[in-house]
Design an enzyme around this catalytic site. Structure first.
Site, PDB file in Angstrom:
ATOM      1  N   HIS A   1       0.855  -1.179   0.000  1.00  0.00           N
ATOM      2  CA  HIS A   1       0.000   0.000   0.000  1.00  0.00           C
ATOM      3  C   HIS A   1       0.895   1.233   0.000  1.00  0.00           C
ATOM      4  O   HIS A   1       1.814   1.339   0.812  1.00  0.00           O
ATOM      5  CB  HIS A   1      -0.894  -0.064   1.245  1.00  0.00           C
ATOM      6  CG  HIS A   1      -1.486   1.228   1.675  1.00  0.00           C
ATOM      7  ND1 HIS A   1      -2.284   1.988   0.880  1.00  0.00           N
ATOM      8  CD2 HIS A   1      -1.408   1.890   2.865  1.00  0.00           C
ATOM      9  CE1 HIS A   1      -2.675   3.060   1.545  1.00  0.00           C
ATOM     10  NE2 HIS A   1      -2.146   3.032   2.739  1.00  0.00           N
TER      11      HIS A   1
ATOM     12  N   TYR B   1      -5.988   9.263   1.395  1.00  0.00           N
ATOM     13  CA  TYR B   1      -6.129   9.845   2.724  1.00  0.00           C
ATOM     14  C   TYR B   1      -4.884  10.662   3.047  1.00  0.00           C
ATOM     15  O   TYR B   1      -3.813  10.482   2.436  1.00  0.00           O
ATOM     16  CB  TYR B   1      -6.392   8.773   3.791  1.00  0.00           C
ATOM     17  CG  TYR B   1      -5.272   7.785   4.008  1.00  0.00           C
ATOM     18  CD1 TYR B   1      -4.178   8.086   4.829  1.00  0.00           C
ATOM     19  CD2 TYR B   1      -5.310   6.524   3.419  1.00  0.00           C
ATOM     20  CE1 TYR B   1      -3.161   7.177   5.041  1.00  0.00           C
ATOM     21  CE2 TYR B   1      -4.290   5.601   3.628  1.00  0.00           C
ATOM     22  CZ  TYR B   1      -3.219   5.930   4.437  1.00  0.00           C
ATOM     23  OH  TYR B   1      -2.205   5.033   4.641  1.00  0.00           O
TER      24      TYR B   1
ATOM     25  N   ASP C   1     -28.610 -19.369  17.212  1.00  0.00           N
ATOM     26  CA  ASP C   1     -29.855 -20.119  17.288  1.00  0.00           C
ATOM     27  C   ASP C   1     -29.783 -21.218  16.245  1.00  0.00           C
ATOM     28  O   ASP C   1     -29.317 -21.009  15.131  1.00  0.00           O
ATOM     29  CB  ASP C   1     -31.088 -19.233  17.100  1.00  0.00           C
ATOM     30  CG  ASP C   1     -31.158 -18.579  15.733  1.00  0.00           C
ATOM     31  OD1 ASP C   1     -30.106 -18.436  15.065  1.00  0.00           O
ATOM     32  OD2 ASP C   1     -32.262 -18.177  15.319  1.00  0.00           O
TER      33      ASP C   1
END
Length: 832
Positions: A228, A262, A555
């Protein structure tokens, strides 16, 4: 628990995650901890060493927003040599340069307010005053989060190391892990060359080296290291003298998401990060091999050479947005390595197959302290106070952990990191990874597929468009706004209508299911669930898995097929890992009560045949008794449909008469055709997930992970009926339930939107007066009741008939608390 009696914990990695975990354990009395680091402690050389430290708390996941908030809180308290904390609360500003982004900022502000984080969308002039470097002609508005800012990750990490060392935590740097010793299904030690470090618990906080550590433990860590870009400019005259420190900042941290950029101040310079370039996957074998003594701020394994050709257009975009930058040059740059995962989330939790091996990987500085706290809670008390469902290591299916899948999807997440993504937006590729045996028939009917857990799931069928002209006026839905209309079709109304008035077939194959067998199967499920599992064969039970504090961990539906065999419908691989681990433990402790757990999802298929005419259809293709007496509600039996062996379960999550019909995958194609042909004279249709979701919400059926998590106890979530008061056996969470009920201040309530047209999609904040009191969970247009429906967590005092407001893209929409379920409260339809 004191350090003398605490288990021996070995943490691999002394970056911000490992140091925070060691600290959080020490705060809880666990200091029998060793932290191993391959680099020098002062500059380990991982992502922490070069992370720019921007902390934006905005996140669509409540869990991740809470982690960020805790990181901010804790960083403030870590006081550096200058007497200041390790966080600079300069605020955050996300700007919009087009209308789509501006609308999305209103949605993101809603997330923040839903999670209790201060946020405000401000106009262009306010943005310019807050950040004078901005080009006023480009900006339409911005999202201001005043408590966000800069985490000084390297400083915080060193302070944590100092603090924990003083408390007895050991650190050993310049030590490369070479193996994880295990026996009897447990970790026993960590190996580093000739050194052996005994361990009861091992936690991998190795960052992008995590997959290599996982391989030593036989555990897949599905992350991809990606480079990056980050650069710093030369000095800006307009910033001269504004910040005392070289790394100081007074302007807000800034996001220019429309160009994947940014920014943060570095004294009188600007740091620029870019996600706009091509994905750059990193092969760990090709990383530069620096000896620990050779690692410097400019030479570390996590920092690769800058590739200026990938930054050219972003440099021009920056100069346009921040005109003062045009007077500078790029002073320095590098391609830093970060971890990306198939869904963009972190990887947290215990290995499914190796007890005592935990991971905390793909964690950015923003969330590091929060994740450290959550893992420390897991280790010391067996549960995290924060729900970890969205980042649980075991949430992925096996096919999603293969190197090819991880690589492609992680790279796509890098590309889309700042995109405006709709909550229903499916991935473009890879597709058709998992398809049901009905896939060919569904394609012929014009199924529109969305994707989940690798499965192709029909959401509606274009073949049903012809029925739109027959749709009664009272079933005709209003036109949706452009956002709610994405990945939706009015055909869903047709499919809901025919399900309620005739009969429909639903492909339920992707619902994950386990076969739990053996002499100990019943006792295992009896201990893990809130229901009665030792009923006679043929019984089907909706029940809960609770954690030790009485929170709803899942559940599930359990069908007892015979004395030793249960079919268990679960929510995800998280349930599979839990049940499998507990089965292994029980089998080891008492071999006479052995249990086998097998995932049967891929080898079987399921059709939900539902609607008031469902019995007329099935009676044409089976000689078995399918009357109420022949197969009662919530019962199962083996039947034959046109010679096909089928397990029929009398249950329905759309609230209509019918069955879930399970068969072996190899006969699924024929099963579909037989039922389809039998249903022609009764107007049978195929129906998709859009109609299914609307119908289940109208019926008040909960979705675990959306409507309820471990943060909620059963009664407040509306599933208290699944905790059988008559059950005398102990089960996980039983002892905590009474106190948990007393502490509950919220309740999941049904609301209907008063204007009859606004369809919210989930996670929006809910107001009573001017106070945010809760947030939306599930939402849909209720085609049977003719108005939008949602479920929301509200104060217990909120009652039927009360007025609330839902914030939808920055505007308040009035809604009313409703009695539930909205459809068939007497259960006459379901019981046939």
């Amino acid at each position: 628990m004191t350090s003398k009696t605490a288990p021996r914990v070995v943490i691999i990695g002394a970056g911000t995650v490992g140091a925070n975990l060691a600290d959080e354990l020490a705060q809880r009395g666990w200091t029998n901890t060793l932290v191993l680091e391959q680099g020098p402690l002062g500059l380990p050389g991982g992502s922490t060493s070069h992370a720019p430290g921007l902390v934006f708390s905005s996140n669509g996941a409540k869990t991740m927003a809470e982690f960020a908030s805790y990181t901010i809180e804790k960083s403030h308290s870590l006081i550096g040599p200058d007497g200041r904390g390790s966080f600079r609360a300069v605020g955050g500003l996300e700007i919009a340069t087009n209308e789509e982004r501006l609308a999305d900022l209103h949605r993101r502000a809603g997330w923040n307010r839903a999670w209790g984080i201060e946020a405000e969308v401000i106009d262009a002039e306010a943005c310019r005053k807050m950040y004078p470097l901005l080009n006023p002609d480009m900006v339409l508005g911005g999202l201001h989060t005043p408590n966000d800012g800069l985490a000084l990750a390297a400083q915080a990490t060193q302070l944590l190391i100092e603090r924990t060392r003083a408390q007895g935590v050991e650190y050993r740097d310049r030590t490369t892990v070479t193996g994880i010793e295990q026996s009897g299904g447990r970790v026993r030690a960590v190996l580093a060359g000739e050194d052996r470090f005994e361990a009861d618990i091992v936690v991998s906080c190795a960052g992008f080296w995590g997959p290599a550590i996982g391989a030593m433990a036989g555990t897949r860590i599905p992350l991809l290291p990606l480079a990056h870009q980050y650069v710093k400019t030369t000095a800006l005259p307009s910033l001269a003298g504004k910040n005392e420190m070289p790394n100081g900042a007074s302007l807000p941290i800034l996001r220019f998401q429309d160009r994947d950029l940014y920014y943060r101040e570095w004294g009188d310079r600007i740091g620029i990060g870019s996600y706009a370039h091509r994905p750059m996957p990193v092969d760990l074998e090709t990383l530069p091999k620096y000896a620990p003594g050779e690692i410097t701020a400019d030479r570390m394994p996590s920092s690769l050479p800058f590739t200026p050709e990938d930054f050219e257009s972003e440099w021009e975009a920056t100069k346009e947005l921040l005109p003062d930058v045009a007077n500078t040059e790029i002073e320095s740059g590098f391609n830093g390595i970060f971890s990306f995962t198939p869904d963009g989330g972190s990887l947290v939790g215990e290995s499914r197959d190796l007890d005592g091996f935990f991971v905390a990987e793909a964690v950015w500085v923003t969330h590091a302290a929060g994740v450290g706290k959550a893992v420390a809670e897991l280790l010391t008390q067996g549960r995290s106070e924060t729900d970890l469902g969205c980042c649980d290591l075991n949430r992925f299916e096996d096919v999603q952990t293969t190197p090819d899948y991880v690589s492609e999807t992680s790279q796509q997440n890098f590309v889309e990191i700042y995109d405006v993504l709709h909550p229903s937006q499916p991935r473009v590729s890879p597709r058709n990874v998992r398809v049901s045996p009905f896939f060919a028939q569904e394609q012929e009917l014009g199924a529109v597929f969305l994707e989940g857990a690798g499965w192709e799931r029909p959401h509606w069928y274009e073949s049903n468009a012809a029925l739109l002209d027959e749709l009664p006026a009272e079933w005709t839905p209003p036109e949706r706004d452009s956002w709610a209309a994405q990945f939706h079709s009015p055909i869903a109304a047709v499919e809901a209508w025919r399900t309620r008035t005739a009969v429909a077939m639903y492909d339920m194959t992707p619902l994950k299911r386990l076969e739990v067998t053996g002499p100990g199967a019943g006792p295992l499920l009896q201990r893990l669930t809130t229901g009665e599992m030792l009923r006679k064969p043929g019984a089907v039970t909706y029940t809960l898995l609770l954690d030790s504090a009485g929170g709803v961990a899942s559940d599930i539906t359990v069908a007892r097929l015979d004395e030793r065999t249960y079919q268990v419908g679960i929510n995800s691989g998280i349930d599979d890992a839990y049940i499998s681990r507990e089965a292994r433990h029980q089998s080891e402790e008492d071999p006479s009560q052995w249990v086998s757990v097998r995932d049967t999802t891929g080898g079987t298929c399921c059709i939900g045949l539902w609607g008031p005419l469902a019995r007329e259809v099935i009676s044409k293709v089976t000689e078995d008794d399918m009357t109420n007496e022949g197969l009662k509600f919530f019962r199962t039996k083996q039947i034959s449909i046109a010679g096909i062996p089928v397990t029929a379960m009398r249950l329905s999550y759309v609230g209509e008469l019918g069955w879930e019909l399970y068969a072996s995958a190899d006969v699924g194609h024929r099963l579909w055709d037989v039922l389809w042909e039998a249903g022609r004279e009764h107007g049978i249709i195929a129906a998709g997930r859009a109609a299914f979701n609307s119908l289940r919400i109208e019926k008040g059926f909960r979705a675990w992970g959306t409507d309820m998590t471990i943060e909620h106890e059963p009664d407040q979530a509306g599933v208290g009926f699944a905790v059988k008061a008559s059950k005398t056996d102990d089960f996980v969470g039983k002892d905590a339930l009474a106190e948990r009920r007393e502490q509950a201040t919220k309740r999941l309530r049904c609301i209907t939107v008063d204007d009859g047209t606004t369809v919210v999609l989930g996670k929006e904040p809910v107001y009573i007066g001017d106070e945010v009191v809760g947030y939306i969970t599930s939402a849909a247009f209720g085609h049977t009741v003719g108005r939008p429906i949602a479920y929301a967590w509200l104060p217990k005092s909120a009652d039927v008939g009360d007025t609330v407001e839902v914030e939808y893209f920055g505007k308040r929409v009035q809604a009313t608390v409703a009695a539930e379920p909205l459809v068939d409260p007497e259960m006459t339809k379901l019981r046939g």
